[in-house]
Design a protein around this motif. Sequence first.
Motif, mmCIF file in Angstrom:
data_model
loop_
_atom_site.group_PDB
_atom_site.id
_atom_site.type_symbol
_atom_site.label_atom_id
_atom_site.label_comp_id
_atom_site.label_asym_id
_atom_site.label_seq_id
_atom_site.Cartn_x
_atom_site.Cartn_y
_atom_site.Cartn_z
ATOM 1 N N GLN A 58 -3.717 -7.919 -0.917
ATOM 2 C CA GLN A 58 -3.807 -8.239 0.509
ATOM 3 C C GLN A 58 -2.797 -7.354 1.243
ATOM 4 N N PRO A 59 -3.205 -6.120 1.579
ATOM 5 C CA PRO A 59 -2.252 -5.164 2.150
ATOM 6 C C PRO A 59 -1.647 -5.636 3.475
ATOM 7 N N ASP A 60 -2.413 -6.403 4.275
ATOM 8 C CA ASP A 60 -1.880 -6.881 5.550
ATOM 9 C C ASP A 60 -0.685 -7.812 5.346
ATOM 10 N N LEU A 61 -0.653 -8.517 4.207
ATOM 11 C CA LEU A 61 0.469 -9.408 3.891
ATOM 12 C C LEU A 61 1.456 -8.748 2.920
ATOM 13 N N ASN A 62 1.163 -7.506 2.533
ATOM 14 C CA ASN A 62 1.992 -6.771 1.560
ATOM 15 C C ASN A 62 2.109 -7.531 0.243
ATOM 16 N N VAL A 63 0.986 -8.105 -0.206
ATOM 17 C CA VAL A 63 0.983 -8.923 -1.418
ATOM 18 C C VAL A 63 -0.106 -8.446 -2.384
ATOM 19 N N ALA A 64 0.266 -8.384 -3.661
ATOM 20 C CA ALA A 64 -0.704 -8.186 -4.749
ATOM 21 C C ALA A 64 -0.342 -9.225 -5.794
ATOM 22 N N ALA A 65 -1.288 -10.106 -6.110
ATOM 23 C CA ALA A 65 -0.998 -11.186 -7.049
ATOM 24 C C ALA A 65 -2.228 -11.522 -7.872
ATOM 25 N N PHE A 66 -1.990 -12.073 -9.050
ATOM 26 C CA PHE A 66 -3.070 -12.541 -9.909
ATOM 27 C C PHE A 66 -3.454 -13.948 -9.468
ATOM 28 N N GLU A 67 -4.768 -14.150 -9.212
ATOM 29 C CA GLU A 67 -5.233 -15.420 -8.667
ATOM 30 C C GLU A 67 -6.497 -15.888 -9.385
ATOM 31 N N ASP A 68 -6.743 -17.207 -9.292
ATOM 32 C CA ASP A 68 -8.033 -17.743 -9.733
ATOM 33 C C ASP A 68 -9.032 -17.419 -8.635
ATOM 34 N N VAL A 69 -10.146 -16.807 -9.011
ATOM 35 C CA VAL A 69 -11.124 -16.343 -8.024
ATOM 36 C C VAL A 69 -12.484 -16.955 -8.347
ATOM 37 N N THR A 70 -13.184 -17.420 -7.304
ATOM 38 C CA THR A 70 -14.525 -17.984 -7.505
ATOM 39 C C THR A 70 -15.536 -16.852 -7.691
ATOM 40 N N ASP A 71 -16.696 -17.189 -8.257
ATOM 41 C CA ASP A 71 -17.760 -16.194 -8.437
ATOM 42 C C ASP A 71 -18.176 -15.596 -7.092
ATOM 43 N N GLN A 72 -18.205 -16.447 -6.061
ATOM 44 C CA GLN A 72 -18.592 -16.004 -4.721
ATOM 45 C C GLN A 72 -17.604 -14.948 -4.195
ATOM 46 N N GLU A 73 -16.297 -15.221 -4.374
ATOM 47 C CA GLU A 73 -15.263 -14.277 -3.929
ATOM 48 C C GLU A 73 -15.349 -12.972 -4.714
ATOM 49 N N MET A 74 -15.672 -13.088 -6.017
ATOM 50 C CA MET A 74 -15.791 -11.890 -6.857
ATOM 51 C C MET A 74 -16.916 -10.987 -6.377
ATOM 52 N N LYS A 75 -17.988 -11.595 -5.876
ATOM 53 C CA LYS A 75 -19.136 -10.798 -5.416
ATOM 54 C C LYS A 75 -18.733 -9.863 -4.279
ATOM 55 N N SER A 76 -17.856 -10.329 -3.408
ATOM 56 C CA SER A 76 -17.421 -9.467 -2.296
ATOM 57 C C SER A 76 -16.595 -8.303 -2.844
ATOM 58 N N GLY A 77 -15.771 -8.589 -3.876
ATOM 59 C CA GLY A 77 -14.971 -7.530 -4.514
ATOM 60 C C GLY A 77 -13.833 -7.008 -3.661
ATOM 61 N N GLU A 171 6.273 -16.539 -8.274
ATOM 62 C CA GLU A 171 7.089 -16.596 -7.064
ATOM 63 C C GLU A 171 6.316 -17.375 -6.007
ATOM 64 N N ASP A 172 6.863 -18.514 -5.586
ATOM 65 C CA ASP A 172 6.203 -19.374 -4.586
ATOM 66 C C ASP A 172 4.752 -19.664 -4.965
ATOM 67 N N SER A 173 4.531 -20.129 -6.173
ATOM 68 C CA SER A 173 3.204 -20.470 -6.717
ATOM 69 C C SER A 173 2.254 -19.267 -6.802
ATOM 70 N N LEU A 174 2.776 -18.059 -6.595
ATOM 71 C CA LEU A 174 1.984 -16.831 -6.764
ATOM 72 C C LEU A 174 2.418 -16.126 -8.041
ATOM 73 N N ARG A 175 1.474 -15.453 -8.682
ATOM 74 C CA ARG A 175 1.825 -14.589 -9.819
ATOM 75 C C ARG A 175 1.808 -13.154 -9.292
ATOM 76 N N LYS A 176 2.920 -12.742 -8.716
ATOM 77 C CA LYS A 176 3.009 -11.452 -8.019
ATOM 78 C C LYS A 176 3.086 -10.280 -8.989
ATOM 79 N N LEU A 177 2.440 -9.181 -8.590
ATOM 80 C CA LEU A 177 2.488 -7.943 -9.359
ATOM 81 C C LEU A 177 3.857 -7.298 -9.147
#
Length: 196
Positions: A58-77, A171-177
Amino acid sequence: QSVKISAEKKRSIKIRADYSFCSTLLNISTELECDAFCKEKTLHRFLRNVNSQLLVVQPDLNVAAFEDVTDQEMKSGSGMYFSIHYYKTTTPSAGMPVAFSVQVEDKSYYMCCEKEHGKMIVRFREGEVPKDIPGESNIIFFKKTFTSCSSKAFKFEYSLEQGMFLAFEEEDSLRKLILKKLPREDEVDETTKITF
């Protein structure tokens, strides 16, 4: 008037020419002191951590993190379907050089490492990955197998700092890169394990 050259003389000329060509190549390769990279191929993959979570940028938030993603979200890529750019190198022993980029909506971002407050951090900057990199670069990582018995999992070492690997930290419930220093390269640290 044509001059006949004996077979022995032809062989001698050819050997001298081959030797001259080889020694010229040898001189060129020994003069290349720093790394040089040339893009060879590009693969498109989702990047997963040991928990099977996807890396989301999420470049607008300056964040890259490992997340649980739904199939629907994966389709957008968007922000999670990475281009992994493989480069040829003049120093192949370090591992396979790669660079990462990702599309977020209609913009392309590349992964790089920058020093901030005395600490190396992973950033995503808007722009394209270059085709040729004449020297060292803060976008290159060396792809290595995670362990000798798991050829489908990898770890990525930052090219400008030996022993620093892409990893995640809570970090704050995120798994940050992040970039993480491993004391020994053969150390098995699950936070550095990445699969496609």
